[in-house]
Design an enzyme around this catalytic site. Structure first.
Site, PDB file in Angstrom:
ATOM      1  N   ASN A  10      57.698  -7.491  42.418  1.00 23.71           N
ATOM      2  CA  ASN A  10      57.250  -8.483  43.398  1.00 23.71           C
ATOM      3  C   ASN A  10      58.307  -9.583  43.470  1.00 23.71           C
ATOM      4  O   ASN A  10      58.402 -10.413  42.566  1.00 23.71           O
ATOM      5  CB  ASN A  10      55.891  -9.028  42.945  1.00 23.71           C
ATOM      6  CG  ASN A  10      55.373 -10.136  43.840  1.00 23.71           C
ATOM      7  OD1 ASN A  10      55.957 -10.435  44.880  1.00 23.71           O
ATOM      8  ND2 ASN A  10      54.271 -10.747  43.437  1.00 23.71           N
ATOM      9  N   LYS A  12      58.448 -12.038  45.411  1.00 25.78           N
ATOM     10  CA  LYS A  12      57.861 -13.330  45.809  1.00 25.78           C
ATOM     11  C   LYS A  12      58.755 -14.029  46.843  1.00 25.78           C
ATOM     12  O   LYS A  12      59.384 -13.356  47.651  1.00 25.78           O
ATOM     13  CB  LYS A  12      57.608 -14.202  44.567  1.00 25.78           C
ATOM     14  CG  LYS A  12      56.775 -13.449  43.517  1.00 25.78           C
ATOM     15  CD  LYS A  12      56.233 -14.327  42.423  1.00 25.78           C
ATOM     16  CE  LYS A  12      55.433 -13.473  41.448  1.00 25.78           C
ATOM     17  NZ  LYS A  12      54.809 -14.255  40.385  1.00 25.78           N
ATOM     18  N   HIS A  96      47.047 -10.923  45.503  1.00 25.81           N
ATOM     19  CA  HIS A  96      47.856 -11.450  44.393  1.00 25.81           C
ATOM     20  C   HIS A  96      47.338 -12.840  44.007  1.00 25.81           C
ATOM     21  O   HIS A  96      46.878 -13.604  44.865  1.00 25.81           O
ATOM     22  CB  HIS A  96      49.334 -11.520  44.804  1.00 25.81           C
ATOM     23  CG  HIS A  96      50.207 -11.899  43.658  1.00 25.81           C
ATOM     24  ND1 HIS A  96      50.418 -13.211  43.299  1.00 25.81           N
ATOM     25  CD2 HIS A  96      50.874 -11.151  42.753  1.00 25.81           C
ATOM     26  CE1 HIS A  96      51.194 -13.242  42.219  1.00 25.81           C
ATOM     27  NE2 HIS A  96      51.480 -12.002  41.873  1.00 25.81           N
ATOM     28  N   GLU A  98      48.694 -15.557  43.432  1.00 28.03           N
ATOM     29  CA  GLU A  98      49.249 -16.703  44.164  1.00 28.03           C
ATOM     30  C   GLU A  98      48.634 -16.816  45.556  1.00 28.03           C
ATOM     31  O   GLU A  98      48.481 -17.914  46.088  1.00 28.03           O
ATOM     32  CB  GLU A  98      50.781 -16.612  44.200  1.00 28.03           C
ATOM     33  CG  GLU A  98      51.357 -16.972  42.836  1.00 28.03           C
ATOM     34  CD  GLU A  98      52.571 -16.181  42.417  1.00 28.03           C
ATOM     35  OE1 GLU A  98      53.288 -15.658  43.286  1.00 28.03           O
ATOM     36  OE2 GLU A  98      52.805 -16.068  41.192  1.00 28.03           O
ATOM     37  N   GLU A 168      46.350  -8.701  36.353  1.00 28.27           N
ATOM     38  CA  GLU A 168      47.321  -9.751  36.052  1.00 28.27           C
ATOM     39  C   GLU A 168      46.581 -10.999  35.597  1.00 28.27           C
ATOM     40  O   GLU A 168      46.079 -11.758  36.436  1.00 28.27           O
ATOM     41  CB  GLU A 168      48.130 -10.087  37.300  1.00 28.27           C
ATOM     42  CG  GLU A 168      48.895  -8.923  37.868  1.00 28.27           C
ATOM     43  CD  GLU A 168      50.047  -9.414  38.723  1.00 28.27           C
ATOM     44  OE1 GLU A 168      51.186  -9.268  38.288  1.00 28.27           O
ATOM     45  OE2 GLU A 168      49.798  -9.965  39.794  1.00 28.27           O
ATOM     46  N   GLY A 174      54.420 -15.750  35.208  1.00 32.19           N
ATOM     47  CA  GLY A 174      55.499 -16.723  35.307  1.00 32.19           C
ATOM     48  C   GLY A 174      55.522 -17.737  34.183  1.00 32.19           C
ATOM     49  O   GLY A 174      56.235 -18.725  34.248  1.00 32.19           O
ATOM     50  N   SER A 214      54.551 -11.778  33.171  1.00 29.01           N
ATOM     51  CA  SER A 214      55.700 -11.925  32.263  1.00 29.01           C
ATOM     52  C   SER A 214      56.131 -10.605  31.616  1.00 29.01           C
ATOM     53  O   SER A 214      56.544 -10.599  30.450  1.00 29.01           O
ATOM     54  CB  SER A 214      55.410 -12.991  31.203  1.00 29.01           C
ATOM     55  OG  SER A 214      55.161 -14.247  31.826  1.00 29.01           O
TER      56      SER A 214
HETATM   57  P1  PGA Z   1      55.921 -12.554  36.470  1.00 27.07           P
HETATM   58  O1  PGA Z   1      55.027 -12.299  37.798  1.00 27.07           O
HETATM   59  O2  PGA Z   1      56.385 -11.190  36.020  1.00 27.07           O
HETATM   60  O3  PGA Z   1      57.045 -13.431  36.923  1.00 27.07           O
HETATM   61  O4  PGA Z   1      55.042 -13.191  35.476  1.00 27.07           O
HETATM   62  C1  PGA Z   1      54.138 -11.236  37.862  1.00 27.07           C
HETATM   63  C2  PGA Z   1      53.425 -11.223  39.183  1.00 27.07           C
HETATM   64  O5  PGA Z   1      53.086 -12.293  39.709  1.00 27.07           O
HETATM   65  O6  PGA Z   1      53.162 -10.148  39.761  1.00 27.07           O
END
Ligand code: PGA
Length: 252
Positions: A10, A12, A96, A98, A168, A174, A214
């Site tokens: 992803n 983003k 997701h 976010e 997740e 993140g 992460s």
């Molecule tokens: P990250 O994001 O690996 O940077 O923690 C994962 C995600 O949001 O899918």
């Protein structure tokens, strides 16, 4: 039964156009004919078409990070599933964290997005997960149950046959904090058993459940060696071709 591992990258809201194309080329060189695990990348909307073209006839699929629920019309900035399909994508992220926490997508909207993705013939990657405060209040399973029930209950197992689920934990995204393989496995096993209750044992056995939050080369193999973890959804570590390729190679 054996489930083919599936790894999502992803991207983003990152990378300029040249960087995105360079990353796509780097992935093509490393994973273009890799068959052990499935790889899917999720670039920003403006890059979907050129990235799909660069990855044409490779083993890497391309998806969008979101879609709009309406089919057409006066919805400034909206992007439909049909548009996403028409630029060479096969997959789309749905719900997701976010989207849920920053843009306010609630369970009902996520459910609608899942429906329109299926109608458009896109493979949905349905993201679920609890926030830190929900985890601390011991609400992980009730939150996941609500997210799964609202999204899945309107559909038959046949209609959902392509579905991929991504667990997740929001507190791990993140942040550099990852669930341990054992913690993640416990939740994945719970998700599979909950899905079994909703859609039956055959569906639940076949469903691929990615872990996200992460994930990086150093922890990927440990997470994906767990019996109910069928891959990963990767944010930060998907922005470098070599680290994403290492995570894909770690999936067995
Ligand atoms: P990250 O994001 O690996 O940077 O923690 C994962 C995600 O949001 O899918």
């Amino acid at each position: 039964m054996a489930r083919t591992p599936t790894i999502g990258g992803n991207w983003k809201m990152n990378l300029d156009f040249d960087e995105a194309m360079e990353l796509a080329s780097g992935l093509r060189n490393r994973l273009g004919s890799h068959r052990g695990a499935e790889s899917i990348i999720f670039p920003s909307f403006p890059y979907l078409r050129p990235v799909s073209q660069r990855l044409r006839d490779s083993a890497i699929a391309v998806g969008a990070q979101d879609l709009h629920t309406e089919a057409s019309g006066a919805f400034t900035s909206g992007v439909t599933g049909t548009m996403i399909r028409s630029v060479g994508c096969t997959h789309v992220l749905i719900g997701h964290s976010e989207r849920r926490t920053v843009f306010g997508d609630d369970d009902a909207l996520v459910a609608k997005k899942l429906s329109v993705a299926l109608t458009a013939g896109l493979i949905p990657v349905l993201c679920i997960g609890e926030t830190l405060s929900e985890k601390e209040a011991n609400q992980t399973f009730s939150v996941l149950a609500r997210q799964l029930d609202t999204a899945l209950r309107a559909h038959t197992p046949e209609a959902l046959s392509t579905l991929i689920c991504a667990y997740e934990p929001v507190w791990a995204i993140g942040t550099g904090l990852t669930a341990t393989p054992e913690q993640a496995q416990e939740v994945h096993a719970w998700v599979r058993s909950h899905v079994r209750g909703l859609l039956g044992p055959t569906f639940a056995e076949q469903l691929r459940i990615q872990y996200g939050g992460s994930v990086k080369p150093a922890n990927a193999a440990g997470l994906m060696s767990q019996p109910d973890i069928d891959g990963a959804l990767v944010g930060g570590a998907s922005l470098k071709a070599e680290s994403f390729a290492e995570i894909v190679r770690a999936a067995r």
